[in-house]
Design an enzyme around this catalytic site. Sequence first.
Site, PDB file in Angstrom:
ATOM      1  N   LYS A 174      50.871 -65.368 103.440  1.00 24.19           N
ATOM      2  CA  LYS A 174      52.587 -65.489 103.801  1.00 24.19           C
ATOM      3  C   LYS A 174      53.662 -64.606 104.466  1.00 24.19           C
ATOM      4  O   LYS A 174      53.800 -63.698 103.248  1.00 24.19           O
ATOM      5  CB  LYS A 174      53.205 -66.160 102.520  1.00 24.19           C
ATOM      6  CG  LYS A 174      54.781 -67.104 103.308  1.00 24.19           C
ATOM      7  CD  LYS A 174      55.152 -67.226 102.456  1.00 24.19           C
ATOM      8  CE  LYS A 174      55.891 -65.866 101.721  1.00 24.19           C
ATOM      9  NZ  LYS A 174      57.497 -65.814 102.740  1.00 24.19           N
ATOM     10  N   GLU A 249      52.368 -54.253  94.990  1.00 24.83           N
ATOM     11  CA  GLU A 249      53.658 -53.068  95.652  1.00 24.83           C
ATOM     12  C   GLU A 249      54.792 -53.284  95.615  1.00 24.83           C
ATOM     13  O   GLU A 249      54.905 -53.839  96.729  1.00 24.83           O
ATOM     14  CB  GLU A 249      52.406 -52.404  96.799  1.00 24.83           C
ATOM     15  CG  GLU A 249      51.038 -52.380  96.806  1.00 24.83           C
ATOM     16  CD  GLU A 249      50.511 -50.840  96.101  1.00 24.83           C
ATOM     17  OE1 GLU A 249      51.018 -50.373  96.064  1.00 24.83           O
ATOM     18  OE2 GLU A 249      50.078 -51.825  95.941  1.00 24.83           O
ATOM     19  N   CYS A 283      59.862 -48.360 102.435  1.00 22.14           N
ATOM     20  CA  CYS A 283      59.236 -47.874 100.187  1.00 22.14           C
ATOM     21  C   CYS A 283      58.352 -46.800 100.107  1.00 22.14           C
ATOM     22  O   CYS A 283      59.148 -46.606  98.950  1.00 22.14           O
ATOM     23  CB  CYS A 283      58.060 -48.861 100.172  1.00 22.14           C
ATOM     24  SG  CYS A 283      57.091 -48.901 100.634  1.00 22.14           S
ATOM     25  N   GLU A 384      67.450 -48.998  94.120  1.00 15.92           N
ATOM     26  CA  GLU A 384      66.669 -49.019  95.574  1.00 15.92           C
ATOM     27  C   GLU A 384      67.743 -49.564  96.074  1.00 15.92           C
ATOM     28  O   GLU A 384      68.148 -50.739  96.727  1.00 15.92           O
ATOM     29  CB  GLU A 384      65.322 -49.678  95.357  1.00 15.92           C
ATOM     30  CG  GLU A 384      64.428 -49.414  96.805  1.00 15.92           C
ATOM     31  CD  GLU A 384      63.653 -50.083  96.777  1.00 15.92           C
ATOM     32  OE1 GLU A 384      63.402 -51.442  97.008  1.00 15.92           O
ATOM     33  OE2 GLU A 384      62.051 -50.538  97.736  1.00 15.92           O
TER      34      GLU A 384
HETATM   35  P1  NAD Z   1      60.947 -59.362  98.474  1.00 10.09           P
HETATM   36  O1  NAD Z   1      60.143 -59.294  96.992  1.00 10.09           O
HETATM   37  O2  NAD Z   1      61.878 -60.184  98.762  1.00 10.09           O
HETATM   38  O3  NAD Z   1      59.820 -59.987  99.780  1.00 10.09           O
HETATM   39  C1  NAD Z   1      58.691 -60.157  99.736  1.00 10.09           C
HETATM   40  C2  NAD Z   1      57.703 -60.807  99.742  1.00 10.09           C
HETATM   41  O4  NAD Z   1      57.859 -62.111  99.185  1.00 10.09           O
HETATM   42  C3  NAD Z   1      58.217 -62.260 101.163  1.00 10.09           C
HETATM   43  O5  NAD Z   1      57.002 -62.386 101.649  1.00 10.09           O
HETATM   44  C4  NAD Z   1      58.844 -63.252 100.692  1.00 10.09           C
HETATM   45  O6  NAD Z   1      59.045 -64.275 101.306  1.00 10.09           O
HETATM   46  C5  NAD Z   1      57.856 -63.570  99.693  1.00 10.09           C
HETATM   47  N1  NAD Z   1      58.985 -63.617  97.739  1.00 10.09           N
HETATM   48  C6  NAD Z   1      59.929 -64.234  97.352  1.00 10.09           C
HETATM   49  N2  NAD Z   1      59.642 -64.531  95.844  1.00 10.09           N
HETATM   50  C7  NAD Z   1      59.327 -65.108  96.047  1.00 10.09           C
HETATM   51  C8  NAD Z   1      58.145 -65.403  95.136  1.00 10.09           C
HETATM   52  N3  NAD Z   1      58.925 -66.113  93.368  1.00 10.09           N
HETATM   53  N4  NAD Z   1      56.858 -65.878  95.060  1.00 10.09           N
HETATM   54  C9  NAD Z   1      56.181 -65.626  96.038  1.00 10.09           C
HETATM   55  N5  NAD Z   1      56.903 -65.334  97.069  1.00 10.09           N
HETATM   56  C10 NAD Z   1      57.635 -64.363  96.808  1.00 10.09           C
HETATM   57  O7  NAD Z   1      60.887 -58.576  99.402  1.00 10.09           O
HETATM   58  P2  NAD Z   1      62.015 -58.048 101.311  1.00 10.09           P
HETATM   59  O8  NAD Z   1      63.030 -58.048 100.295  1.00 10.09           O
HETATM   60  O9  NAD Z   1      60.965 -58.887 101.790  1.00 10.09           O
HETATM   61  O10 NAD Z   1      60.567 -56.699 101.050  1.00 10.09           O
HETATM   62  C11 NAD Z   1      61.717 -55.360 101.211  1.00 10.09           C
HETATM   63  C12 NAD Z   1      61.354 -54.879  99.243  1.00 10.09           C
HETATM   64  O11 NAD Z   1      59.368 -54.366  99.137  1.00 10.09           O
HETATM   65  C13 NAD Z   1      60.777 -53.147  98.670  1.00 10.09           C
HETATM   66  O12 NAD Z   1      61.941 -53.385  97.561  1.00 10.09           O
HETATM   67  C14 NAD Z   1      60.641 -52.242  99.012  1.00 10.09           C
HETATM   68  O13 NAD Z   1      60.201 -51.493  98.531  1.00 10.09           O
HETATM   69  C15 NAD Z   1      58.976 -53.426  98.711  1.00 10.09           C
HETATM   70  N6  NAD Z   1      58.205 -52.548  99.650  1.00 10.09           N
HETATM   71  C16 NAD Z   1      57.342 -51.594  98.559  1.00 10.09           C
HETATM   72  C17 NAD Z   1      56.047 -51.391  99.517  1.00 10.09           C
HETATM   73  C18 NAD Z   1      54.640 -50.572  98.190  1.00 10.09           C
HETATM   74  O14 NAD Z   1      54.524 -50.490  99.344  1.00 10.09           O
HETATM   75  N7  NAD Z   1      55.257 -50.726  97.469  1.00 10.09           N
HETATM   76  C19 NAD Z   1      56.540 -51.771 101.070  1.00 10.09           C
HETATM   77  C20 NAD Z   1      57.000 -51.743 101.745  1.00 10.09           C
HETATM   78  C21 NAD Z   1      58.405 -52.782 100.781  1.00 10.09           C
END
Ligand code: NAD
Length: 480
Positions: A174, A249, A283, A384
């Site tokens: 997803k 991650e 990130c 963050e």
């Molecule tokens: P998010 O956690 O809101 O969403 C990420 C994904 O998870 C989306 O596809 C979302 O639909 C899904 N999701 C949300 N709730 C869920 C649940 N309860 N169960 C399963 N899936 C669920 O994050 P975002 O706002 O899309 O991205 C930003 C965040 O991602 C920032 O905190 C950033 O630091 C982090 N990030 C980390 C890395 C890394 O490699 N460590 C890389 C890129 C982004």
Amino acid sequence: MKKIQNYINGTYQDSTSGAWLDNYNPSTGKVYSKIAKSTSEDVVKAYDAAKTAFPAWSTTTIEDRSKILLKIAELIETNLDHLAEAEAKDNGKPLSLAKAVDIPRASANFRFFGNAITQFASEAHESVGLNTMNFTLRSPIGVVGCISPWNLPLYLFTWKVAPAIAAGNCVVAKPSEVTPMTAYLLGEILTKAGLPKGVLNIVHGTGPEAGQAIVAHPDIKAISFTGGTKTGEHIARTAAPMFKKLSLELGGKNPNLIFADCDYDKMLAVTVKSSFANQGQICLCGSRIYVEESIAEQFKKDFVKKVSELHIGSPFEAATNIGALVSKEHLEKVENYIEIAKSEDGKILYGGERVSVKGFENGYYLQPTVIEVEHNNCRIQQEEVFGPVVTIMTFKTESEALQLANGVRYGLSATVWTNNLNRTMRLSKQLETGIVWVNTWLNRDLRTPFGGMKDSGVGREGGFEALRFFTEPKNVCISY
Ligand code: NAD
């Protein structure tokens, strides 16, 4: 209006609910497509397709699997312009960035793991004198789940699904509901490349509904997730009691340590990028700058001047350095952090205001923002922001710099600017982060382990680490 459908069992299809989400173009603030709002029923359909495909895919020769991955890589490259335009429109990032980084990297991910799987090997341990031979059998896990965020949409989506299928698994994946377009377009490429149906199924929809259904599905045995730390916690709570393999991650609050003995010009140019590339929505962005006191005044002056020269504009304008933030909600969240910083006595050295871009007045544009702070223990230093906001703080000694850098709950990456080799080694060992860049930033060799410590996650992606994650090791012990 364009409809972003699920890609299940090799075909595009509406969600079983028949419901749709709005998909916004952040550069204009307008809805431009509809996204399938999938439910657990769609996830079950995707799982069933993956399960059916697994016996054949997991026994397909490594050479044949590799060939298909390389073909996908090639087709992404052939479609680079189209995919980059789609990514810029969906995410708000400059088209130039999508063309130079996002889409080439998506192709590189498939090429890398298409090649890596041909070199992947396991260990053998001879118990000398006991007439016993052990070897490690590494088998694909079965059906695995991959969930990715919106900041580097196709780049991070493919970073997960490529090693998963290379290792012989079938996948229910997803992408973020905020930026689903390029994952949707990938479906066509998978079909053209001859990926057998059911090997990679792409389900769209919200995190709490479709994402949660993937994580909670009892027979999806491993979850590879990239996203926010809060979401990661939630996923761990669901998946851990089911003993799923987990790779998380998560967020970062990365320090950028600048010592007076560095190569100043290179540091300055790269620090502008590490602060504001992709509107600061990476990130790995170095969102906390710590600069040695003796060069702090000069640095602030030069940095602010360079930041003021960045061009904020539509993603499609060639001169644009900073495009739109990904969504209205995210823009408001970042603005709120700027207010929080002000209330904590942060001094705005540059930016902090919304920008009205001619012809794109309803887009989500924000000035790159530089804030000077006095203390580490305030929200703007600890939380963050994930937007075009950096803070600057000064330090006197290396040990003070280290303490400040490590003084957060996150531990994803750190950057160190110095020409002192002893300092480089000391800090590389002591920084509590999964990645340390010295005199560089976002310099990636895909063979290296990638991931964070502390609240930035568990597990490592990249190279053989990813292939190890997506396989189950078994000790086979033979007495002769
Ligand atoms: P998010 O956690 O809101 O969403 C990420 C994904 O998870 C989306 O596809 C979302 O639909 C899904 N999701 C949300 N709730 C869920 C649940 N309860 N169960 C399963 N899936 C669920 O994050 P975002 O706002 O899309 O991205 C930003 C965040 O991602 C920032 O905190 C950033 O630091 C982090 N990030 C980390 C890395 C890394 O490699 N460590 C890389 C890129 C982004």
